[in-house]
Design an enzyme around this catalytic site. Structure first.
Site, PDB file in Angstrom:
ATOM      1  N   LYS A 117       3.267  42.684  65.096  1.00 35.55           N
ATOM      2  CA  LYS A 117       2.322  41.707  64.585  1.00 35.55           C
ATOM      3  C   LYS A 117       0.784  41.787  64.799  1.00 35.55           C
ATOM      4  O   LYS A 117       0.635  42.129  66.085  1.00 35.55           O
ATOM      5  CB  LYS A 117       2.968  40.264  64.549  1.00 35.55           C
TER       6      LYS A 117
ATOM      7  N   ARG B 284      12.127  47.837  88.344  1.00 33.78           N
ATOM      8  CA  ARG B 284      11.325  46.696  89.108  1.00 33.78           C
ATOM      9  C   ARG B 284      11.722  46.730  90.602  1.00 33.78           C
ATOM     10  O   ARG B 284      10.907  46.510  91.455  1.00 33.78           O
ATOM     11  CB  ARG B 284      11.430  45.760  88.362  1.00 33.78           C
TER      12      ARG B 284
ATOM     13  N   GLY C  67       5.661  45.794  76.885  1.00 35.62           N
ATOM     14  CA  GLY C  67       6.941  46.071  76.642  1.00 35.62           C
ATOM     15  C   GLY C  67       7.535  47.203  75.807  1.00 35.62           C
ATOM     16  O   GLY C  67       8.074  48.105  76.394  1.00 35.62           O
TER      17      GLY C  67
ATOM     18  N   GLY D 177       3.457  41.626  79.212  1.00 29.96           N
ATOM     19  CA  GLY D 177       2.360  40.324  79.131  1.00 29.96           C
ATOM     20  C   GLY D 177       1.280  40.364  80.119  1.00 29.96           C
ATOM     21  O   GLY D 177       0.114  40.119  79.706  1.00 29.96           O
TER      22      GLY D 177
HETATM   23  P1  AMP Z   1       5.453  44.128  69.830  1.00 31.95           P
HETATM   24  O1  AMP Z   1       6.469  43.167  70.775  1.00 31.95           O
HETATM   25  O2  AMP Z   1       4.701  43.095  68.945  1.00 31.95           O
HETATM   26  O3  AMP Z   1       4.844  45.150  70.496  1.00 31.95           O
HETATM   27  O4  AMP Z   1       6.434  44.793  68.733  1.00 31.95           O
HETATM   28  C1  AMP Z   1       7.503  45.515  69.000  1.00 31.95           C
HETATM   29  C2  AMP Z   1       8.522  45.620  67.852  1.00 31.95           C
HETATM   30  O5  AMP Z   1       8.006  45.947  66.637  1.00 31.95           O
HETATM   31  C3  AMP Z   1       9.628  46.588  68.050  1.00 31.95           C
HETATM   32  O6  AMP Z   1      11.004  45.883  68.255  1.00 31.95           O
HETATM   33  C4  AMP Z   1       9.693  47.531  66.644  1.00 31.95           C
HETATM   34  O7  AMP Z   1      10.851  47.750  66.275  1.00 31.95           O
HETATM   35  C5  AMP Z   1       8.806  46.463  65.864  1.00 31.95           C
HETATM   36  N1  AMP Z   1       8.278  46.987  64.617  1.00 31.95           N
HETATM   37  C6  AMP Z   1       7.544  48.422  64.742  1.00 31.95           C
HETATM   38  N2  AMP Z   1       7.281  48.692  63.615  1.00 31.95           N
HETATM   39  C7  AMP Z   1       7.765  47.761  62.725  1.00 31.95           C
HETATM   40  C8  AMP Z   1       7.780  47.692  61.148  1.00 31.95           C
HETATM   41  N3  AMP Z   1       7.153  48.570  60.424  1.00 31.95           N
HETATM   42  N4  AMP Z   1       8.363  46.776  60.622  1.00 31.95           N
HETATM   43  C9  AMP Z   1       9.320  45.952  61.525  1.00 31.95           C
HETATM   44  N5  AMP Z   1       9.214  45.818  62.757  1.00 31.95           N
HETATM   45  C10 AMP Z   1       8.513  46.708  63.501  1.00 31.95           C
END
Ligand code: AMP
Length: 396
Positions: free
Chosen positions: A198, A35, A354, A377
């Site tokens: 999620k 950054r 991220g 974000g």
């Molecule tokens: P997000 O911030 O929603 O993009 O989530 C990113 C996180 O999702 C990362 O730290 C990954 O380790 C986690 N992730 C990706 N695939 C899986 C999975 N199958 N089960 C649990 N966590 C996951």
């Protein structure tokens, strides 16, 4: 879009909002200076014109009072070496210290103000605080994309005190241009690749993308909610049981709008959430009890690769699996490689949000894609709402 290129800073004091919110390790060493590096071209342009630079930023999440570990003084030496010139520091972002520092500042000099978030008025967007900051400079430059989705004093409110003297820095200009290219001028086929933990965090962006994209690739933890919604058995994989209807609605919308959806067919499962867990590859619809899906499988990889390879515009947000663990990074790496290959063939690829940025950096591929967004974000909110407070404030 008015940028620093459209402004002559000669004899002016430019008040520049940067995003120096960098991670600090022990003894306050900077563990990732991306950054800070990103802001250097904007600073250099102002100096090359014959202007002076007053930098303001936040660092970390102080509790509205000064805290040593969040002081921006830890940045001074490194910034100075990147700029190849001395950097002055004011122990406060408003008040006498800041005023005196700004007043004495000569053309070609750089002054860094102390952490804006040592005042709660910053995040509250208090107008009087913004006015005090504004009094330090002649022209406002916003180059902090990472905080452009916040209507804070220094990111948005302050702009009203510079009705004719407010411009975007290069970071902001590049971010806005890349989002615009993807959301408004995408060459088709346009493929969005969404992963991460999620569904709930991604639903708004899916809604916004649905009218623009041709293909939607779903991976990562969120895929298991789709599989369960379709009647699959997902073992102990990450699932949002309250989002099964949301997943079905996404599938229905996609059908109606002619968007092809790609959900994993096979998955690498593990008997514990650990890199050392026992693992095997199974059909994603029949995950045995006691196993959780932590990555996409090889059949899925090749299907995703094919779709990515045929795309002309690619937006990627969220890893395909738990890429932080080496035994479950294969799918994420395969998708990164496929995006790089498509980019080489002429596709425009934007990586943002991220963890996909962390992934592309893990594989040293950031320079092989079209654009890597600096704001997680902020990028997602920009796509979701079509603009951001920090962008609107400078545009209006
Ligand atoms: P997000 O911030 O929603 O993009 O989530 C990113 C996180 O999702 C990362 O730290 C990954 O380790 C986690 N992730 C990706 N695939 C899986 C999975 N199958 N089960 C649990 N966590 C996951």
């Amino acid at each position: 879009m008015k940028t620093v290129d459209n402004y002559n800073f000669k004899g002016k004091k430019a008040l520049v909002r940067v995003d120096f919110n960098v991670p600090l390790g022990s003894k306050y060493t900077i563990t990732d200076d991306t950054r800070i590096r990103a802001a250097i071209p904007t600073i250099n342009k102002i100096i090359a014109d014959g202007g002076a630079v007053i930098l303001m930023s936040h660092l970390g999440r102080p509790k509205d009072i000064p805290e040593e570990k969040y002081s921006l003084k830890h940045i001074v030496n490194h910034l100075s070496s990147l700029l190849n010139r001395p950097v002055l520091f004011a122990n406060d972002c408003i008040g006498e210290d800041a005023k005196n520092g700004a007043k004495k500042l000569q053309s070609g000099e750089v002054l860094l103000l102390e952490n804006l978030r040592f005042y709660k008025q910053e995040t509250a967007g208090t107008e009087s605080f913004a006015k005090e900051l504004a009094s330090l400079g002649d022209v406002y430059v916003n180059d902090a994309f990472g905080t452009a989705h916040r209507a804070h004093a220094s990111t948005a409110v302050i702009a009203k005190f510079f009705p004719n003297d407010k411009v975007f820095g290069y970071v902001m200009a590049n971010e806005i241009a890349s989002i615009n290219k993807v959301m408004n001028k995408a060459e088709k086929p346009f493929t969005a690749i969404l992963g991460g933990a999620k569904v709930s965090g991604k639903i708004l962006i899916i809604d916004k993308l649905m009218d623009k994209i041709d293909n939607l690739i779903i991976g990562g933890g969120m895929a298991y909610t789709f599989v369960k919604a379709l009647g699959g058995k997902v073992g102990s994989s990450l699932v949002e049981d309250d989002k099964l209807d949301v997943a079905l609605k996404v599938l229905k919308d996609a059908k109606e709008k002619g968007v092809a959806i790609y959900i994993p067919m096979d998955t690498v499962v593990a008997d514990a959430f650990s890199n050392d867990a026992n693992k095997k590859t199974v059909d994603i619809k029949t995950i045995p009890d006691g196993y959780m899906g932590l990555d996409i499988g090889p059949l899925t990889e090749s299907e995703f690769e094919k779709t990515i390879s045929n795309s002309k515009t690619i937006l990627w947000n969220g890893p395909m699996g738990v890429f932080e663990m080496n035994n479950f990074e294969h799918g994420t790496k395969a998708v990164s490689d496929a995006i790089v290959a498509a980019t080489k063939k002429g596709a425009y690829s934007l990586i943002g949000g991220g963890d996909s940025v962390a992934a592309i950096n893990k594989y040293n591929l950031a320079n092989e894609v079209s654009y890597v967004s600096t704001g997680g974000g902020a990028l997602l909110e920009y796509i979701e709402s079509g603009s951001l407070p920090g962008v609107k404030a400078v545009e209006n």
